[in-house]
Design an enzyme around this catalytic site. Structure first.
Site, short mmCIF file in Angstrom:
data_model
loop_
_atom_site.label_atom_id
_atom_site.label_comp_id
_atom_site.label_asym_id
_atom_site.label_seq_id
_atom_site.Cartn_x
_atom_site.Cartn_y
_atom_site.Cartn_z
N GLU A 102 0.84 -1.21 0.00
CA GLU A 102 0.00 0.00 0.00
C GLU A 102 0.87 1.26 0.00
O GLU A 102 1.95 1.27 0.58
CB GLU A 102 -0.87 0.01 1.26
CG GLU A 102 -2.30 -0.44 1.05
CD GLU A 102 -3.18 0.60 0.37
OE1 GLU A 102 -2.68 1.45 -0.38
OE2 GLU A 102 -4.40 0.53 0.59
N ASP A 103 0.36 2.31 -0.61
CA ASP A 103 1.08 3.59 -0.57
C ASP A 103 0.94 4.23 0.81
O ASP A 103 1.90 4.68 1.42
CB ASP A 103 0.56 4.55 -1.66
CG ASP A 103 -0.96 4.63 -1.72
OD1 ASP A 103 -1.65 4.02 -0.87
OD2 ASP A 103 -1.48 5.31 -2.63
N ASP A 106 -4.59 5.11 5.87
CA ASP A 106 -5.23 6.27 6.50
C ASP A 106 -6.26 5.71 7.50
O ASP A 106 -5.90 5.29 8.59
CB ASP A 106 -5.86 7.07 5.36
CG ASP A 106 -6.40 8.43 5.75
OD1 ASP A 106 -7.04 8.52 6.80
OD2 ASP A 106 -6.20 9.40 5.02
N PHE A 155 -3.13 15.78 4.63
CA PHE A 155 -3.19 15.29 3.26
C PHE A 155 -1.84 15.50 2.58
O PHE A 155 -1.30 16.60 2.59
CB PHE A 155 -4.30 15.98 2.48
CG PHE A 155 -4.56 15.33 1.16
CD1 PHE A 155 -5.32 14.17 1.07
CD2 PHE A 155 -4.03 15.85 0.00
CE1 PHE A 155 -5.54 13.55 -0.15
CE2 PHE A 155 -4.25 15.24 -1.24
CZ PHE A 155 -5.01 14.09 -1.30
N ARG A 168 1.62 12.42 -8.47
CA ARG A 168 2.11 11.05 -8.24
C ARG A 168 3.58 10.90 -8.61
O ARG A 168 4.28 10.06 -8.07
CB ARG A 168 1.32 10.05 -9.09
CG ARG A 168 -0.13 9.89 -8.70
CD ARG A 168 -0.69 8.62 -9.32
NE ARG A 168 -2.14 8.58 -9.30
CZ ARG A 168 -2.87 8.17 -8.27
NH1 ARG A 168 -2.28 7.79 -7.16
NH2 ARG A 168 -4.20 8.15 -8.34
P1 IMP Z 1 -7.85 4.40 3.73
O1 IMP Z 1 -8.74 3.41 3.05
O2 IMP Z 1 -8.63 5.50 4.43
O3 IMP Z 1 -6.81 3.77 4.62
O4 IMP Z 1 -7.10 5.20 2.59
C1 IMP Z 1 -6.18 4.58 1.78
C2 IMP Z 1 -6.14 5.18 0.40
O5 IMP Z 1 -6.61 6.53 0.35
C3 IMP Z 1 -4.71 5.23 -0.06
O6 IMP Z 1 -4.36 4.05 -0.76
C4 IMP Z 1 -4.66 6.46 -0.92
O7 IMP Z 1 -5.00 6.14 -2.25
C5 IMP Z 1 -5.72 7.36 -0.33
N1 IMP Z 1 -5.14 8.35 0.62
C6 IMP Z 1 -5.17 8.30 1.97
N2 IMP Z 1 -4.55 9.35 2.52
C7 IMP Z 1 -4.07 10.08 1.48
C8 IMP Z 1 -3.31 11.31 1.39
O8 IMP Z 1 -2.92 11.95 2.38
N3 IMP Z 1 -3.01 11.73 0.13
C9 IMP Z 1 -3.40 11.07 -1.00
N4 IMP Z 1 -4.12 9.94 -0.95
C10 IMP Z 1 -4.46 9.45 0.27
#
Ligand code: IMP
Length: 177
Positions: A102-103, A106, A155, A168
């Site tokens: 995963e990148d 969150d 963010f 990106r």
């Molecule tokens: P989660 O499902 O809330 O954990 O979010 C995960 C996904 O949301 C990541 O794989 C990103 O694609 C996107 N994401 C979460 N935080 C950020 C951020 O700060 N910047 C850009 N994309 C984010």
């Protein structure tokens, strides 16, 4: 590291350098190489954001392994939205040890979807490797074993992460001002 970056209505300032990210990614790779000596893990790269991390991480992986890509999106603009459908997990993952790449983690909604789907497909084990983790926002019980850097609840863009599709390609990480 370059200066502030403006994308549409938002300005982002330098946050974490490429060098710091590279060091963190190398540490993750060393740990994975050490932990999976007895197995042949399948790295499951979550597109789009993880492409840069995956490329850097996998070049440091020295154990035998396989690589596959899946896609799902959870973000609209800068607000966490609904997690979409999982696409691309066509091959058999049954009985495999899967390392999700995963990148950023969150809220953990994305990880939740992946865990649920992979468990249904009877994988032997699921592990998560992420470049960035927002520990104050993450609200799921799944352990995030391999984390590069913990960051604030802000963010960010760069190193694969985007705002409205832009950013990106940036080598460094930038944070919303
Ligand atoms: P989660 O499902 O809330 O954990 O979010 C995960 C996904 O949301 C990541 O794989 C990103 O694609 C996107 N994401 C979460 N935080 C950020 C951020 O700060 N910047 C850009 N994309 C984010």
């Amino acid at each position: 590291m370059s200066d502030v970056i403006t994308i549409r209505d938002k300005t982002f300032k330098p946050y974490i350098t490429q060098q710091k990210i590279t060091e963190a990614v190398t540490k993750v790779a060393v740990k994975i190489n050490n932990d999976f000596k007895q197995e042949v893990p399948l790295f499951l790269v979550v597109l789009n954001g993880s492409f840069m991390f995956a490329a850097d991480l996998l070049r440091e992986i020295t154990i035998p392994c396989e690589l596959s890509f899946v896609k799902l999106a959870s973000y609209h603009g800068t607000e966490s939205g609904e997690v979409k459908e999982l696409i691309g997990i066509g091959e058999s993952v049954r009985g495999r040890t899967v390392i999700v790449v995963e990148d950023i983690v969150d809220t953990g909604n994305t990880i939740d979807v992946l865990y649920t789907q992979l468990k249904k497909m009877e994988v032997a084990g699921v592990f998560v490797a992420t470049t960035f983790l927002k520990p104050t926002v993450y609200n799921k019980e799944y352990p995030i074993e391999y984390r590069g850097l913990e960051i604030e609840d802000k963010f960010v863009i760069g190193y694969g992460l985007d705002y409205l599709g832009f950013g990106r390609n940036l080598k460094d990480l930038y944070v919303l001002e």
